[in-house]
Motif scaffolding. Sequence first.
Motif, PDB file in Angstrom:
ATOM      1  N   PHE A 278       1.319   9.847   1.394  1.00 27.31           N
ATOM      2  CA  PHE A 278       0.902   9.402   0.059  1.00 27.31           C
ATOM      3  C   PHE A 278       1.544  10.284  -0.998  1.00 27.31           C
ATOM      4  N   HIS A 279       2.061   9.657  -2.054  1.00 22.63           N
ATOM      5  CA  HIS A 279       2.712  10.390  -3.138  1.00 22.63           C
ATOM      6  C   HIS A 279       2.100   9.978  -4.468  1.00 22.63           C
TER       7      HIS A 279
ATOM      8  N   ASP B 226       1.059   0.883 -10.986  1.00 22.73           N
ATOM      9  CA  ASP B 226       1.565  -0.247 -10.200  1.00 22.73           C
ATOM     10  C   ASP B 226       2.021   0.283  -8.840  1.00 22.73           C
ATOM     11  N   ARG B 227       1.087   0.417  -7.945  1.00 26.89           N
ATOM     12  CA  ARG B 227       1.335   1.043  -6.655  1.00 26.89           C
ATOM     13  C   ARG B 227       2.317   0.230  -5.817  1.00 26.89           C
ATOM     14  N   TYR B 228       3.010   0.919  -4.906  1.00 26.50           N
ATOM     15  CA  TYR B 228       3.866   0.225  -3.954  1.00 26.50           C
ATOM     16  C   TYR B 228       3.804   0.933  -2.612  1.00 26.50           C
ATOM     17  N   THR B 229       3.941   0.133  -1.556  1.00 22.01           N
ATOM     18  CA  THR B 229       3.687   0.615  -0.206  1.00 22.01           C
ATOM     19  C   THR B 229       4.760   0.079   0.739  1.00 22.01           C
TER      20      THR B 229
ATOM     21  N   PHE C 242       7.204  -4.437   2.704  1.00 21.94           N
ATOM     22  CA  PHE C 242       7.207  -3.758   1.413  1.00 21.94           C
ATOM     23  C   PHE C 242       6.263  -4.523   0.492  1.00 21.94           C
ATOM     24  N   ALA C 243       5.282  -3.814  -0.039  1.00 23.54           N
ATOM     25  CA  ALA C 243       4.300  -4.437  -0.928  1.00 23.54           C
ATOM     26  C   ALA C 243       4.305  -3.717  -2.261  1.00 23.54           C
TER      27      ALA C 243
ATOM     28  N   VAL D 125       4.400   4.689   3.852  1.00 22.58           N
ATOM     29  CA  VAL D 125       4.671   5.503   2.671  1.00 22.58           C
ATOM     30  C   VAL D 125       4.073   4.769   1.474  1.00 22.58           C
ATOM     31  N   HIS D 126       3.076   5.380   0.856  1.00 22.04           N
ATOM     32  CA  HIS D 126       2.334   4.746  -0.235  1.00 22.04           C
ATOM     33  C   HIS D 126       2.435   5.607  -1.494  1.00 22.04           C
TER      34      HIS D 126
END
Length: 538
Positions: free
Chosen positions: A407-408, A418-421, A431-432, A194-195
């Motif tokens: 992807f959202h 500030d992306r999170y994945t 979790f990144a 989930v990105h």
Amino acid sequence: MSSAKQLRPPVSTDTPRILIIGAGSRGRTYARSVISSGHGVVVAVAEPDDYKRNHLGQTMIWGAGGSPPDGAVFTDWREFIAYEASRRARVNGGEKDVPPGVDAVFVCVLDEMHREVVVALAKLGGLHIMCEKPLATTLEDCVEMYGALQSNKVDGHQRAVFSIGHVLRYSPHNMLLRKLVLQDRVIGDILSVVHTEPVGWWHFTHSYVRGNWRRESASAPSLLTKSCHDIDILLWLLCSPTDCSAQDSPPAHQPSAIASTGSLQYFKRSRKPAEAGTATNCLSCPAEQSCKYSANRIYVGKELRGLGAGNTGWPVSIVLPDIESYGSGTEARGALLAELAKDYDANTPDSQVSGRNWFGRCVYESDNDVCDEQVVTITWDDDPLPPTDGCAAPGSLRGRTAKTAVFHMVAQTKKICDRYTHLYGVDGEIFADSTTITVEDFRTGRTTVHRPGIESLGHGGGDIGLTRQFVLAVDKVKNHGWSTDRAQKELIGCTLEEVIRSHAMVFCAEAARRGKKVIDWPEWWATEVEAKLSQVPA
């Protein structure tokens, strides 16, 4: 591509010479990155805007108060093409003291201009090209560019190096994440990802409600203009294993299906506060002082990144590119407010409305039509390696198991890009966020936190990382006897075929969204891309 902490190789004597086409914010970013990399030199700029052209030239090429040398400045890309063709003819004719040409070009013009510029450069031939993302605004243009780039040869026979502005691939953070997932396999086979790309509540209004990318007819869908490199990152992480040599790598693990939902949910007239009345511009709106989207607040005030905060860079410089030419704060503020006060009405021709940006326009009264919220779901089926593959045992599923990526893209967030994945595997989860990578190992119960270094703020170091790899690739070909194929694989780390695939994935997702259906990827690819690519002359 090697580790993010690689040592810089020594600078070559005959440093690659770089042309910047388009001296806007991205052109300036890449020019600075070329200089800071220490392995290339910016020697020319092509830009129609006098201020932007001269500013880049004076700060990065010929110096303040100096004069541009021959072949250093062009009013647009066409002027460069004509000059370079003439320069080569002079060299071939035996003329003495002809200025040297450039080795590579950064294409940083508007998205809808990419096709004509890149195709013209490819037809000229002999130049390595880096094109800002997206490659083009239509699938047809992407296919045409693919064919043109295949025929762009250096040294008479090798295909020139090509890079795309998918800067996320080149940040130390994402390079380490890929290594942990694909090489170290710290959580085993991936089951789902989930990105999220949080665009930012006011950043979205700047670029996609008031700015360049607000209208699909004048630009492209926001999934392409904002998030094509997010789709690319998902394919980079989930399509291909990395435990084989470049000469013996297996085929990509292609997705099986794609679905997408999304729309323009918020920035439209039906959401306009009643107290704003009929106002169409922030500076004349009775609700301006209480509106979080006030152009005065965003660009002039001190709360965010406005002039009042001492900022004359982005986004202020996008509204008024020559903001730094105004002497005092009062003069700069007046000029900025005058620009924000510009507006249009029902009698303004649509060509004039769509032909420029309106940064003072009410966000509920703009002419924007792109999605401000979108979800893309990509699924993969089990895809064992064929029996003839030399990389792993026949029938191997390592890295090729069934999985799902979601992807959202969301506008209404405090985070700005500030992306999170979140990655879920059979042996753990990761979790990144933008600064850390946290690995939870189910087998040991251990939690490991990685904090990759950030060399610069531009996309977490991705801007300078991409620039350095491209310039190094050009240098290796020019000065160290490398083939362009080797430089493409080892330094760019992305093939032209991968560029086409990730862009096609975006266009497929848009087709799924508009049709409200799940699309069979292999079938769509064969019909919409592969059949057309086969008709493109190599």
